[in-house]
Design an enzyme around this catalytic site. Structure first.
Site, mmCIF file in Angstrom:
data_model
loop_
_atom_site.group_PDB
_atom_site.id
_atom_site.type_symbol
_atom_site.label_atom_id
_atom_site.label_comp_id
_atom_site.label_asym_id
_atom_site.label_seq_id
_atom_site.Cartn_x
_atom_site.Cartn_y
_atom_site.Cartn_z
ATOM 1 N N LYS A 136 0.824 -1.224 0.000
ATOM 2 C CA LYS A 136 0.000 0.000 0.000
ATOM 3 C C LYS A 136 0.855 1.269 0.000
ATOM 4 O O LYS A 136 0.607 2.195 -0.766
ATOM 5 C CB LYS A 136 -0.915 0.013 1.227
ATOM 6 N N THR A 137 1.830 1.313 0.896
ATOM 7 C CA THR A 137 2.627 2.533 1.032
ATOM 8 C C THR A 137 3.405 2.823 -0.239
ATOM 9 O O THR A 137 3.407 3.959 -0.745
ATOM 10 C CB THR A 137 3.585 2.415 2.228
ATOM 11 N N GLU B 11 -3.345 6.159 1.060
ATOM 12 C CA GLU B 11 -3.167 4.788 1.514
ATOM 13 C C GLU B 11 -4.363 4.416 2.388
ATOM 14 O O GLU B 11 -4.720 5.144 3.314
ATOM 15 C CB GLU B 11 -1.870 4.669 2.312
#
Length: 468
Positions: free
Chosen positions: A123-124, A167
């Site tokens: 995600k990041t 995110e």
């Protein structure tokens, strides 16, 4: 979790953050400040992050007191803040509006088209890549990411463009708050079972996340991941817009010829654009097949947002990583030291596989700190199998974070599954440092891995290498 439509930030009054120094909370505070909202916040200890927010106009308190929330109209908390917290108790008694961090972030996004990046892993990096790529494409996006992004200068920022990249954290179900125009799902692999209770409930949460996509919006999903692909098929069956990416030849954006290049990597993307079949070459400054996949996700979302594909590729090539994602800490005596936030077996395997590419035939040595007793219990054997990718992996005591210790759950729960002496128990940081430094030779790569305070060991390892 409240999944109602987000609030207008200008109707929040003064907003007070409890635990404002944390990565997620500071990002939201930064965004609300950029939108002209009066912000205050407290934290148990002072930090550079707090002082940065103070410089931006926030009122900062070190330590907690009921007086800090006396005139706050809205108080923001994270899942980590308990009902016994004295500032939260005082805010409730005063009748203040209480928002979870995700709800405050949704308010900060108000009026923008949201690209929400979800998935068990990546995600990041994917959200960071998407923000950098859209910026390179001239779209001046806003963004909120769970780590500092050197190429963007911060973990959050408010741009003048229509798009907001965020995110979306599934750990506590808060990713159901954002109502995105574009949703990215990188993968779906059970985690956070302390919250969800079962794999089935975890999958159901991702189905619910897909259902929060705004009418006419697009799901971007990885065709190579069974969980993400299942969600893509489900949404297509409902007649909704879907774009897939991956090495699967049937994907909408196909990844070809993924190749490692030391600390970088490259691939070719093929896709339909403006009625023609296009090909774009990606040359990335970050290593590993997982980063290639994340870049393809960011690229596909950029296409869905209407960005120029060549400019997206150029932006992705300029991306140099996010804090704690294969983060270079330094080199001494020909030994390079990296730090990575990986805390799930799949992530650990990806990080160590990338380290093998970087080491180019030399050895990979790792210090792994398990994160959460519940995760260590659920995935002990899988962690061991992942760590066996290294030539030597030292496993420390568990970083419990929000959890109380559980009987019999230590780092030894992982090393007990080892078939040879590549994965060993070194309960203390000192023992782990001593072990990897004694074994390291010129050309080797040492990695510190985990979501806890293992990140602090990099400088200590470099110091020990210098003293040999």
């Amino acid at each position: 979790m409240n999944t109602q439509q987000p609030l207008d930030p200008h109707g929040l009054g003064r907003v007070h953050f409890i635990g404002m120094g944390g990565a997620g909370m500071s990002a939201v505070a930064r965004l609300l400040l950029a939108r002209g909202v009066a912000v205050s916040g407290s934290d148990a200890k002072d930090s550079a992050g707090l002082r940065q927010l103070e410089a931006l106009g926030a009122t900062v308190f070190v330590g907690q007191s009921a007086a800090h929330v006396a005139d706050a109209a809205t108080v923001v908390v994270s899942t980590a803040i308990t009902e016994t917290n004295l500032e939260l108790a005082a805010a409730r008694a005063a009748g203040a509006r209480i928002l979870h961090r995700s709800q405050a972030l949704a308010a900060a996004m108000h009026g923008r088209n949201v690209i929400a990046v979800a998935g068990t892993h990546g995600k990041t990096t994917t959200s960071s890549m998407a923000a950098v790529a859209l910026q390179a494409a001239g779209m001046d996006p806003s963004w909120a990411v769970g780590a500092h992004v050197p190429d963007l200068g911060a973990n959050a920022g408010f741009g003048s463009g229509d798009w907001f990249v965020a995110e979306a954290d599934e750990s506590d179900g808060s990713f159901l708050t954002y109502h995105p125009r574009i949703a990215i799902i990188t993968n779906v692999e059970p985690d956070h079972l302390d919250h969800y209770g079962s794999a089935e409930a975890f999958y159901a949460a991702f189905e619910a996340f897909c259902d929060t996509i705004r009418p006419g919006g697009t799901l971007v999903a990885c065709a190579d991941d069974p969980g993400a692909d299942r969600l893509a098929r489900r949404r297509r069956d409902c007649g909704e817009a879907v774009l897939t990416y991956g090495q699967d030849p049937a994907a909408d954006v196909v990844v070809l010829d993924a190749t490692p290049h030391g600390t970088g990597s490259s691939c070719t993307l093929t896709f339909d654009h403006d009625g023609a079949r296009r090909t774009v070459a990606l040359t990335l400054a970050v290593p590993g097949a997982h980063n290639v996949a994340d870049a393809a996700a960011a690229f596909t979302a950029g296409l869905a947002a209407g960005a120029d594909p060549d400019l997206l590729a150029e932006g992705l090539g300029s991306f140099h990583g996010s804090s704690r994602r294969f983060d270079p800490k330094g080199e001494d005596g020909g030994v390079r030291v990296f730090d990575d936030y990986a805390h799930h077996p799949t992530e650990v395997a990806a990080a160590l596989t990338a380290a093998r590419d970087v080491a180019q035939g030399h050895r990979v040595l790792a210090v792994f700190q398990p994160h959460l007793y519940s995760r260590t219990r659920e995935f002990a054997e899988a962690f061991c199998r992942a760590l066996e990718i290294a030539d030597l992996a030292c496993v420390t005591d568990v970083f419990g974070a929000r959890e109380e210790p559980q009987p019999g759950i230590t780092g030894a729960a992982i090393t007990g599954h080892a078939s040879d002496d590549r994965v060993v128990s070194t309960p203390s940081a000192e023992e782990a440092i001593e072990t990897v430094v004694a074994r390291a030779r010129p050309g080797d790569v040492i990695m510190t891995i985990g979501a806890g305070d293992v990140t602090a060991l990099g400088p200590r390892i470099l110091s020990a290498l210098a003293q040999r």
